[in-house]
Design a protein around this motif. Structure first.
Motif, mmCIF file in Angstrom:
data_model
loop_
_atom_site.group_PDB
_atom_site.id
_atom_site.type_symbol
_atom_site.label_atom_id
_atom_site.label_comp_id
_atom_site.label_asym_id
_atom_site.label_seq_id
_atom_site.Cartn_x
_atom_site.Cartn_y
_atom_site.Cartn_z
ATOM 1 N N ALA A 1 -4.236 -0.104 -9.917
ATOM 2 C CA ALA A 1 -3.553 1.144 -9.571
ATOM 3 C C ALA A 1 -3.149 1.121 -8.101
ATOM 4 O O ALA A 1 -3.869 0.587 -7.263
ATOM 5 N N GLN A 2 -1.978 1.671 -7.801
ATOM 6 C CA GLN A 2 -1.527 1.766 -6.405
ATOM 7 C C GLN A 2 -1.051 3.170 -6.050
ATOM 8 O O GLN A 2 -0.830 3.471 -4.885
ATOM 9 N N LEU A 3 -0.866 3.984 -7.091
ATOM 10 C CA LEU A 3 -0.330 5.323 -6.886
ATOM 11 C C LEU A 3 -1.225 6.333 -7.602
ATOM 12 O O LEU A 3 -1.928 5.987 -8.551
ATOM 13 N N LYS B 1 -11.986 -5.669 -0.694
ATOM 14 C CA LYS B 1 -10.699 -6.372 -0.693
ATOM 15 C C LYS B 1 -9.584 -5.440 -0.242
ATOM 16 O O LYS B 1 -9.420 -4.349 -0.782
ATOM 17 N N THR B 2 -8.818 -5.908 0.752
ATOM 18 C CA THR B 2 -7.696 -5.093 1.233
ATOM 19 C C THR B 2 -6.403 -5.900 1.164
ATOM 20 O O THR B 2 -6.430 -7.126 1.050
ATOM 21 N N LYS B 3 -5.308 -5.166 1.263
ATOM 22 C CA LYS B 3 -4.013 -5.830 1.398
ATOM 23 C C LYS B 3 -3.976 -6.562 2.725
ATOM 24 O O LYS B 3 -4.583 -6.094 3.694
ATOM 25 N N PRO B 4 -3.259 -7.688 2.809
ATOM 26 C CA PRO B 4 -3.217 -8.419 4.079
ATOM 27 C C PRO B 4 -2.563 -7.582 5.174
ATOM 28 O O PRO B 4 -1.625 -6.829 4.906
ATOM 29 N N ARG B 5 -3.073 -7.713 6.377
ATOM 30 C CA ARG B 5 -2.519 -6.974 7.519
ATOM 31 C C ARG B 5 -1.136 -7.474 7.872
ATOM 32 O O ARG B 5 -0.870 -8.661 7.813
ATOM 33 N N LEU C 1 -11.736 -0.351 11.594
ATOM 34 C CA LEU C 1 -11.962 -1.149 10.380
ATOM 35 C C LEU C 1 -12.061 -0.244 9.148
ATOM 36 O O LEU C 1 -11.442 -0.502 8.115
ATOM 37 N N VAL C 2 -12.839 0.824 9.271
ATOM 38 C CA VAL C 2 -13.030 1.733 8.138
ATOM 39 C C VAL C 2 -11.712 2.437 7.800
ATOM 40 O O VAL C 2 -11.372 2.621 6.629
ATOM 41 N N PHE D 1 -7.040 -0.578 0.713
ATOM 42 C CA PHE D 1 -7.872 -1.286 -0.261
ATOM 43 C C PHE D 1 -7.076 -1.600 -1.533
ATOM 44 O O PHE D 1 -6.093 -0.930 -1.853
ATOM 45 N N ILE D 2 -7.523 -2.662 -2.200
ATOM 46 C CA ILE D 2 -6.949 -2.993 -3.509
ATOM 47 C C ILE D 2 -7.823 -2.337 -4.569
ATOM 48 O O ILE D 2 -9.033 -2.567 -4.620
#
Ligand SMILES: [Zn+2]
Length: 159
Positions: free
Chosen positions: A65-67, A155-159, A42-43, A50-51
């Motif tokens: 930011a993504q980069l 919050k994370t990107k969907p799997r 999970l970690v 993460f977003i």
């Protein structure tokens, strides 16, 4: 963590304090305890998907930011960045007037903990600090309880 050099620490503390070791745990260590294995997974997922709570640093861009632009000094064996150098896209990075001749020494990489892995612990830890900030982890009270709750709810990107 029931064994090893970080005996007594939580998985969340280890990911922030010693990412090289966390990565070894995740990839190589034989972990038979299911609950521990699941927590590490999970970690690992959260820290690499993460977003960002911080926006792109190009002026007027409010996209997350993504980069991250990583600066390399090969002679000094140094690799690092700072909070000014996070972007939503390659286009925004290209347009950033604050990076001019240094562009050749910078590489644009995904904003995730794996990007922090460096040849020295110092460089790795500095980058993890930066990424933890973009993730939204507060500096002040990083108790086991705070961090466990944080990773449960980030919050994370969907799997
Ligand atoms: Zn942008």
């Amino acid at each position: 963590m029931p064994f090893g050099k970080h005996n007594g620490k939580s998985v969340e503390q280890i990911v922030l304090q010693d990412y090289n070791y966390f990565n070894w745990l995740n990839r190589e260590a034989k972990i038979y305890k299911n609950s521990l294995r699941q927590r590490i997974e999970l970690v690992d997922y959260a820290s690499n998907n993460f977003i960002s709570t911080q926006p792109c640093q190009l002026q007027d861009c409010q996209e997350p930011a993504q980069l991250v632009s990583i600066y390399h000094n090969w002679d000094m064996n140094y690799r690092g960045s700072s909070h000014h150098f996070i972007y939503c896209s390659q286009e925004c990075f290209n347009q950033d007037p604050s990076i001019t001749d240094d562009k050749r020494k910078a590489s644009l990489e995904p904003l995730r903990f794996l990007t922090a892995l460096s040849s020295t612990k110092y460089d790795t830890n500095k980058l993890i600090e930066l990424f933890a900030w973009t993730m939204g982890i507060k500096d002040g009270r990083r108790t086991k309880e705070y961090l466990e709750d944080f990773f449960n709810n980030v919050k994370t990107k969907p799997r």
